[in-house]
Design a protein around this motif. Structure first.
Motif, PDB file in Angstrom:
ATOM      1  N   ILE A 109       0.903  -1.169   0.057  1.00 32.31           N
ATOM      2  CA  ILE A 109       0.199  -0.021  -0.021  1.00 32.31           C
ATOM      3  C   ILE A 109       0.967   1.120   0.031  1.00 32.31           C
ATOM      4  O   ILE A 109       2.015   1.356   0.562  1.00 32.31           O
ATOM      5  N   ALA A 110       0.481   2.186  -0.510  1.00 34.36           N
ATOM      6  CA  ALA A 110       1.396   3.518  -0.863  1.00 34.36           C
ATOM      7  C   ALA A 110       0.357   4.719  -0.700  1.00 34.36           C
ATOM      8  O   ALA A 110      -0.766   4.693  -1.290  1.00 34.36           O
ATOM      9  N   THR A 111       0.615   5.645  -0.045  1.00 32.53           N
ATOM     10  CA  THR A 111      -0.105   6.916   0.149  1.00 32.53           C
ATOM     11  C   THR A 111       0.498   8.188   0.017  1.00 32.53           C
ATOM     12  O   THR A 111       1.886   8.206  -0.057  1.00 32.53           O
ATOM     13  N   GLN A 112      -0.224   9.285  -0.470  1.00 29.63           N
ATOM     14  CA  GLN A 112       0.245  10.484  -0.896  1.00 29.63           C
ATOM     15  C   GLN A 112      -0.611  11.455  -0.536  1.00 29.63           C
ATOM     16  O   GLN A 112      -1.780  11.203  -0.374  1.00 29.63           O
ATOM     17  N   GLY A 113      -0.358  12.696  -0.092  1.00 29.30           N
ATOM     18  CA  GLY A 113      -1.160  13.786   0.353  1.00 29.30           C
ATOM     19  C   GLY A 113      -1.849  14.339  -1.003  1.00 29.30           C
ATOM     20  O   GLY A 113      -1.603  13.945  -2.028  1.00 29.30           O
ATOM     21  N   ARG A 114      -2.747  15.406  -0.693  1.00 25.33           N
ATOM     22  CA  ARG A 114      -3.577  15.845  -1.927  1.00 25.33           C
ATOM     23  C   ARG A 114      -2.550  16.729  -2.614  1.00 25.33           C
ATOM     24  O   ARG A 114      -1.815  17.660  -1.925  1.00 25.33           O
ATOM     25  N   TYR A 115      -2.395  16.833  -3.739  1.00 28.79           N
ATOM     26  CA  TYR A 115      -1.476  17.562  -4.609  1.00 28.79           C
ATOM     27  C   TYR A 115      -1.443  19.124  -4.362  1.00 28.79           C
ATOM     28  O   TYR A 115      -2.615  19.828  -4.520  1.00 28.79           O
ATOM     29  N   GLY A 116      -0.208  19.543  -4.089  1.00 28.18           N
ATOM     30  CA  GLY A 116      -0.213  21.209  -4.094  1.00 28.18           C
ATOM     31  C   GLY A 116      -0.946  21.811  -2.968  1.00 28.18           C
ATOM     32  O   GLY A 116      -1.531  22.913  -2.908  1.00 28.18           O
ATOM     33  N   SER A 117      -1.198  21.130  -1.803  1.00 28.83           N
ATOM     34  CA  SER A 117      -1.970  21.706  -0.661  1.00 28.83           C
ATOM     35  C   SER A 117      -1.072  21.396   0.572  1.00 28.83           C
ATOM     36  O   SER A 117      -0.070  20.880   0.831  1.00 28.83           O
ATOM     37  N   SER A 118      -1.728  21.445   1.918  1.00 31.60           N
ATOM     38  CA  SER A 118      -0.990  21.211   3.054  1.00 31.60           C
ATOM     39  C   SER A 118      -2.118  19.863   3.723  1.00 31.60           C
ATOM     40  O   SER A 118      -2.007  19.942   4.889  1.00 31.60           O
ATOM     41  N   ASP A 119      -2.659  19.342   2.895  1.00 28.45           N
ATOM     42  CA  ASP A 119      -3.371  18.261   3.352  1.00 28.45           C
ATOM     43  C   ASP A 119      -2.851  17.037   3.341  1.00 28.45           C
ATOM     44  O   ASP A 119      -2.631  16.405   2.074  1.00 28.45           O
ATOM     45  N   TRP A 120      -2.632  16.321   4.150  1.00 30.68           N
ATOM     46  CA  TRP A 120      -2.215  14.830   4.165  1.00 30.68           C
ATOM     47  C   TRP A 120      -2.152  14.026   5.530  1.00 30.68           C
ATOM     48  O   TRP A 120      -2.626  14.837   6.590  1.00 30.68           O
ATOM     49  N   LEU A 121      -2.354  12.909   5.545  1.00 30.19           N
ATOM     50  CA  LEU A 121      -2.355  11.972   6.551  1.00 30.19           C
ATOM     51  C   LEU A 121      -1.113  11.763   7.350  1.00 30.19           C
ATOM     52  O   LEU A 121      -0.005  11.551   6.456  1.00 30.19           O
TER      53      LEU A 121
END
Length: 1298
Positions: free
Chosen positions: A94-106
């Motif tokens: 499993i791989a995760t990434q934050g929302r592009y070009g934002s300050s939103d990530w887990l």
């Protein structure tokens, strides 16, 4: 939480992750294809979305579509993102990434899987950790490769934490490959009957494997029948999988594995037989066991899947067929499912080749803040609430509500694992009923509360019901609360005076209507907090059982507890042994001879064993067997050989460990013969032999060397007939014998004995195999001295993943230093002396460094031995130093458990060569295994093997004026100047006197009275003058008056200790022949009462003190001369040479003494000890009956170390002239007779040499002046117990003592 596996893309490292592992028919090629990127947007769903451009369909890795990822409307822990794959798939990463070009990530999230989109199961690591570490920015990718693949069609991500300066934002990818599945569904009445082809059966190996899933906790999975009539059943019972072997009515022990297997998730099971060994595996847990011989060689006739006949069910535990699905059933690589689909096997009942599942939505109450509130619409006077629940807790609120019109409150809760209902009305309990029992067993239980027509009923599992009458309506006012109450000021009237409920609920019904928990999850109905929806998060923390050594596991929702009683082990997981590893270790704790439990490998697998420890100068371990007595054999026609087998009180593994760690072992082997040859020397084939530990026959006898085919006399060249190597081989018609000790450790113990040449007329023989006896503990004294701070010893990596115990002794003069250290990539373990009075145990298993410290009241760098014991397990870490209070550090809840180390183990220093230890480390054990420090020290610069100097630590064990004598491996106590004897000079020397008994210890006449005596004489002369005496004795008598002790002089002076006719103690001195004797009477009390009393009389010049028992000393003053001249004798009992005796003494002497005298001492002389133990080397004369007794013993207080008196038996010599006495060895001597004979012989020889040396020794005592002022302590200073300062005599005069 750091999962130790998060890395940028391209750096995928294995992470120890644990979930259910389904090894079905999967692709053998690489399984790392992207699974998500090609899916349509319809495959993505979520709890909510911030906008259309933030929808779940944009949550694809490295994509910038829409707003560059998924973000929910609200950022809270109840949001989720779900992906439906095309089919059930093997998922490997499993791989995760934050929302592009934002300050939103887990930053942290839960990963969950499902086959149906309901009943989710979290991916767990190390059985407890469910959270993954996420991202640190919006663009980098963090990937986890799942070490165990997961089979599922649905993936769900549940955010736990996110960037505090942003929102929840996510893009992801999953990796894996296709999964092939053949399934069959059973409805509880169907079955498949498979008959293996006998022509291709594997005789030595059988393998059955399958996957199963079910909602029911019991049912027959597999039933095997063999041609021999044996059967094997594999059945689910109360959520566990049972394997049972049966033949007719006979049953073999049941094997149970797994737990909570009725969770509607796939579980893998395999049964593999390799000859007689079976590996029984459920998911990732395996149990091994041995099959009966008859089973391992017979072929399987038929196998029934899903059920069996009615007769077979009656013999099972579940009593029902299986209801659920099986997948990928393989028997010896044959697919049973494919044959079933092709109708190549017999099918009974309704079988479907698809797996249809009922959709049950469970809910988990996981935290103390969890609750579920449901609105209630009044339906009249009747009301009902029904649900199913499962939990491990014995207490917790199930439901509560306020009655209509606020007339009262109803609580239904668990108390002592029973359901209890109470109604509070007008401040008092008006209804109180209970139902059910044992409801905290983790099983699903149904509960129904029903109110109809003034009758209230609580029903458990449809059968156990309790009722009560009510005169008022019982129905919720507006809300029904389940599990707990809101933690707010305004909780809508919900009050919970009990524990909260922690567990799972499902099938919740109000007035018969099923509550839609999905609508609750979507916040469209009711209210909740801290619930895990659509999943049951219960964990069986006792499966696998973390309690070691037979500890019994019990659990609650959040933890488990180990009951270690009757196991011999202690600690949170019953890991550490409460017993010592040898008699040597018990001895150095001050224990005396007796039975002790010995645990040779500490926390290892070898069980403790009750063994007799004979504490003499050596600490002997005595291991008994079933026949240690002399056994006689007579000629018997038709019997050419007699075979004897010996069963020992310890098993093979225990005996081998004891012999390995012992310094020396021996076992007596004796053969008495009359016309019965033994080894048939010099050239014949042996008639007799014995079998040792490794089941090899040995042709040498006791006292000879291995492989010699000789007896002791042959080795010593003193056989009766020199042409033979054994006395018995002379074939004499007279009794003879060959006896000796076997001491080759690799051959011991004697397990069997074969005796031949007993079938001829006139042949007779007798044999004896003594107990196995060992002394010394190579592990206990294995030590190394570190003399450079940069030096250390290195050993292989320490493996203590789940349980680690470390113990050792150290002594040092330095203030700090590292005892040991072992490192991993992030994990480590270290024990060090951090300050002169503090020991620090630190480690990291992935949860961050933890420290356990023990501060001692006194400094530890005092060059004395100190013991350190550290333990770390899945529950806690503990540290103990000597007998000081220990320190315990609890492990983090749901944290990492496995200690993963990979460097070498450093002892006495660190890899950086800093903070090294200077001093000695001894007996270093890791998980019960002793590291050989001396062997490594031999080849390591700056480290020396061994470490002398033990009396500084153990000298205080020598009691009663005994002195500590250093030994290379320990110490001994020299009791020559003590009236006591024994290992620690602790054993009193007592004897019972009769009226005619007399013990007289004599001194030679003064030189001036005996001019003709040679100056070279070794006799003790009495040309001395005493200015003080130190007399002590114990006695027990009912006689009054009685003379206890009489000391006479060649000048008619004397000292007498006596009881007068009232039983009072009198001390009578006559130090001038021309003056009457002075009598000093202790305080009035009758001592002739049959009780044991201790008397101490001390004089220095004119000052006299008398102490009786524990009473205060009494002081007197002599008015006569203060010098006691020319001592003649010390008499106990009747004075034989009365001569000119004081009239009162003469009257007492006529009566003699009847009673017990014990530990008698006059200055440095112990007359009673000399008479009883050394009569041949001491100037003592014994008249009348005298025998050693325990009449002076006090009650033993140590239940494990009761001193036992053993009678002695003479060892058989090399040649005997008479017939052996058979079975004349009593139970005590059978127990340790051989040991005591050796020990007493050595002790007598040593003490005889000491006595002879001291007999010749001259000592000069200087005059000591008394202090001007008497205090309570002054007599102790005046009468020092040091033997060199006990007697005060005139200057230029001399005294000779033994």
């Amino acid at each position: 939480m750091d999962l130790r596996g998060s890395h940028s893309i391209g750096m995928i490292l294995p992470l120890y992750l644990i979930f259910y592992f389904i090894p079905g028919s999967v692709s053998k090629e690489s399984c790392d294809s992207p699974l998500v990127s090609a899916l349509p947007q319809s495959a993505f769903t979520s709890s909510s979305e911030l906008s259309n451009s933030h929808g779940p369909g944009f949550a694809k890795l490295n994509r910038r579509d829409g707003a560059g990822g998924w973000s929910p409307l609200d950022s809270n822990k109840y949001q989720w993102l779900e992906i439906k794959l095309e089919q059930r798939t093997e998922i490997t990463a499993i791989a995760t990434q934050g929302r592009y070009g934002s300050s939103d990530w887990l930053t942290r999230y839960l990963l969950m899987f499902s086959d149906t989109g309901h009943n989710w199961r979290p991916y767990r690591q190390e059985d407890s950790i469910g959270a993954f570490s996420g991202n640190s920015n919006a663009d980098s990718v963090v990937m986890y490769k799942l070490q165990q693949p997961v089979i599922a069609q649905y993936i769900r991500i549940q955010p736990l934490h996110w960037n505090p300066n942003g929102r929840i934002g996510l893009r992801l990818e999953a990796y894996g490959c296709q999964y092939k599945s053949d399934v069959v569904s059973f409805d509880g009445s169907a079955s498949l009957l498979f008959s293996p082809d006998p022509s291709i059966s594997l005789v030595d190996r059988d393998v059955l494997s399958m996957n199963f899933k079910t909602l029911l906790n019991s049912g027959m999975l597999v039933h095997m029948e063999k041609h021999s009539g044996h059967s094997l059943t594999l059945e689910l019972f109360r959520g566990k999988l049972l394997l049972q072997l049966r033949k007719g009515q006979g049953l073999w022990p049941l094997v149970s594995i797994g737990s909570l297997l009725d969770d509607q998730h796939w579980h893998h099971v395999s049964v593999e037989r390799v000859r007689g060994l079976v590996n029984f595996t459920v998911d990732k847990n395996t149990q091994k066991f041995q099959l009966p011989e008859s089973w391992s060689h017979s072929e399987i006739n038929e196998i029934s899947f899903g059920g069996t006949s009615a007769d077979g069910l009656q013999k099972s535990h579940s009593r029902t067929n299986f209801h659920g699905c099986l997948e990928n059933v393989l028997y010896n690589d044959i697919s049973v499912m494919e044959r079933a689909e092709d109708q190549q096997l017999s099918i009974t009942g309704n079988v479907s080749f698809t797996c249809t599942e009922s959709i049950d939505v469970p809910v988990t109450f996981a935290s103390p803040e969890s609750f579920l509130a449901l609105p209630w619409v009044s339906g009249g006077e009747s009301a009902s609430v029904a649900l199913q629940f499962r939990t491990w807790n014995r207490a917790g609120l199930l439901m509560t509500f306020d009655l209509q019109h606020s007339t009262g409150t109803l609580w239904l809760y668990l108390s002592e694992a029973r359901a209890r209902l109470q109604i509070l009305k007008n401040g008092r309990i008006v209804t109180d009923i209970t139902a059910g029992a044992g409801l905290n067993d983790g099983q699903w239980h149904s509960l129904e509360l029903a109110v109809r027509r003034g009758r209230l009923a609580v029903t458990l599992d449809r059968t156990d019901s309790s009722t009560a009458s009510t005169s008022f309506p019982v129905a919720p006012d507006s809300q029904l609360f389940l599990g707990g109450c809101p933690d707010t000021v305004d909780s809508s009237g919900c009050r919970n005076p009990f524990s909260v409920f922690q567990g799972c609920m499902r099938l919740i019904r109000t007035d018969g209507a099923l509550v839609d928990l999905i609508r609750v999850q979507q916040m469209l109905f009711g209210n909740f907090s801290n619930l895990q929806m659509d999943m049951c998060g219960i964990i069986d923390r006792c499966s696998p059982n973390r309690c070691e050594h037979g500890g019994r596991c019990s659990q609650s929702w959040s933890t488990f507890h180990c009951n270690c009683s009757a196991t011999g082990y202690s600690g949170a997981t019953c890991h550490s042994s409460i017993y010592e590893a040898s008699c040597e270790a018990y001895k150095h704790k001050g224990n005396t001879s007796g039975f002790y439990y010995i645990d040779v490998d500490g926390s290892g697998p070898v069980k403790p064993q009750l063994i007799y420890c004979n504490m003499s100068d050596k600490a002997w371990m005595v291991i008994l067997h079933n026949n240690t007595e002399l056994t006689k054999l007579k000629a018997s026609s038709g019997i050419d050989q007699h075979l004897a087998h010996f069963n020992y009180s310890a098993d093979v593994e225990q005996i081998q460990a004891i012999i390995t760690q012992a310094e020396y072992c021996e076992q007596e082997l004796s053969y008495h013969c009359k016309k019965s040859r033994l080894l048939n020397t010099p050239d014949g084939a042996p008639f007799s032999w014995w079998v040792g530990r490794s089941s090899e026959a040995h042709m040498y006898w006791g006292g000879a060397v291995p492989g010699s085919q000789q007896c002791a006399c042959g080795l010593q060249e003193n056989c009766v007939h020199p042409e033979h190597f054994c006395n018995c081989d002379a074939d004499s018609k007279e009794w003879s014998n060959d006896s000796g000790l076997l001491s080759h450790k690799e051959h011991l113990p004697v397990r069997a004995l074969a005796v031949g040449d007993i079938n001829r007329s006139g042949s007779e023989a007798a044999y004896r195999v003594g107990p196995l006896q060992c002394y010394g503990d190579n592990n206990f004294w294995n030590a190394a001295y570190f003399n450079k701070e940069t030096s250390y010893l290195h050993f292989p990596t320490f493996h203590g993943e789940l349980s680690a115990d470390i113990s050792f002794l150290f002594k040092t003069s330095c203030s700090s230093g590292v005892f040991l250290e072992n490192l991993g990539i992030k994990d480590f373990i270290r024990i060090e002396l951090s300050s002169p009075s503090q020991v620090l145990f630190s480690f990291d298993v992935g949860n961050g460094p933890l420290e356990v410290k023990v501060e001692t009241p006194s400094a530890l760098n005092d060059e004395r031995w100190h013991q350190v014991r550290a333990e770390r397990n899945v529950k806690e870490a503990s540290l103990y130093v000597d007998h000081h209070p220990g320190a315990v550090q609890k492990a983090p809840a749901d944290g990492h458990m496995h200690l993963q180390l990979n460097s070498q183990l450093f002892v006495g220093g660190t890899a950086s060569r800093q903070k090294g230890f200077l001093g000695c480390i001894r007996s270093l054990k890791l998980n019960g295994k002793t590291l050989d420090l001396e062997e490594r020290a031999e080849i390591t610069p700056g480290v020396t093997p061994g470490c002398p100097g033990h009396c500084s630590s153990y000298g205080e064990l020598c009691q009663n004026q005994g002195s500590c004598v250093e030994d290379h491996s320990g110490f001994t106590c020299d009791c020559s100047l003590s009236p006591f004897t024994g290992t620690f000079c602790h054993k009193d020397v007592s004897a019972f006197f009769k009226p005619g008994t007399s013990v007289t210890y004599t001194f030679k006449e003064p030189y001036k009275l005996n001019r003709n005596v040679s100056a070279q004489s070794s006799s003790i002369y009495s040309d001395l003058t005493l200015r003080g005496e130190n007399v002590s004795l114990s006695f027990r008598t009912s006689q009054a008056p009685a003379l206890l002790l009489y000391i006479s002089s060649y000048y008619r002076e004397f000292l007498a200790v006596l009881l007068n006719r009232n039983g009072h103690l009198d001390v009578k001195y006559k130090l001038q022949h021309n003056r009457d004797a002075e009598v000093f009477r202790a305080s009035s009390r009758n001592l002739a009462n049959g009780q044991l009393h201790r008397v101490s009389v001390q004089r220095l010049l004119e000052t006299l003190s008398v102490q009786v028992d524990q009473h205060a000393k009494e002081y007197f003053n002599l008015t006569s001369d203060t010098e006691f001249n020319a001592i003649k004798s010390i008499v106990l009992g009747k004075v034989i040479d009365s001569g000119e005796v004081d009239p009162e003494i003469a009257r007492l002497n006529a009566l003699g003494f009847t009673g017990c005298l014990s530990v008698v001492q006059f200055n440095s002389i112990s007359p009673l000890k000399a008479a009883l133990l050394y009569p041949d080397t001491s100037p003592v004369i014994v008249t009348g009956p005298l025998s050693e007794s325990n009449c002076g013993s006090t009650i033993q207080t140590n239940p494990y170390a009761a001193e036992t008196t053993h009678s002695l038996t003479d060892r058989v010599g090399s040649v005997g002239s008479g017939e052996p006495i058979v079975n004349a060895i009593n139970s005590d001597s059978a127990l340790i007779g051989g040991v005591i004979a050796v020990v007493i012989f050595v002790s007598l020889a040593a003490l005889a040499v000491i006595a002879r040396f001291l007999y010749r020794r001259k000592e000069t005592f200087q005059t000591q002046e008394p202090k001007a002022e008497k205090t309570e302590d002054s007599p102790e200073a005046l009468f020092n117990t040091d033997p060199h300062s006990q007697s005060i005599i005139s200057e230029n005069q001399k005294e000779y003592f033994i």
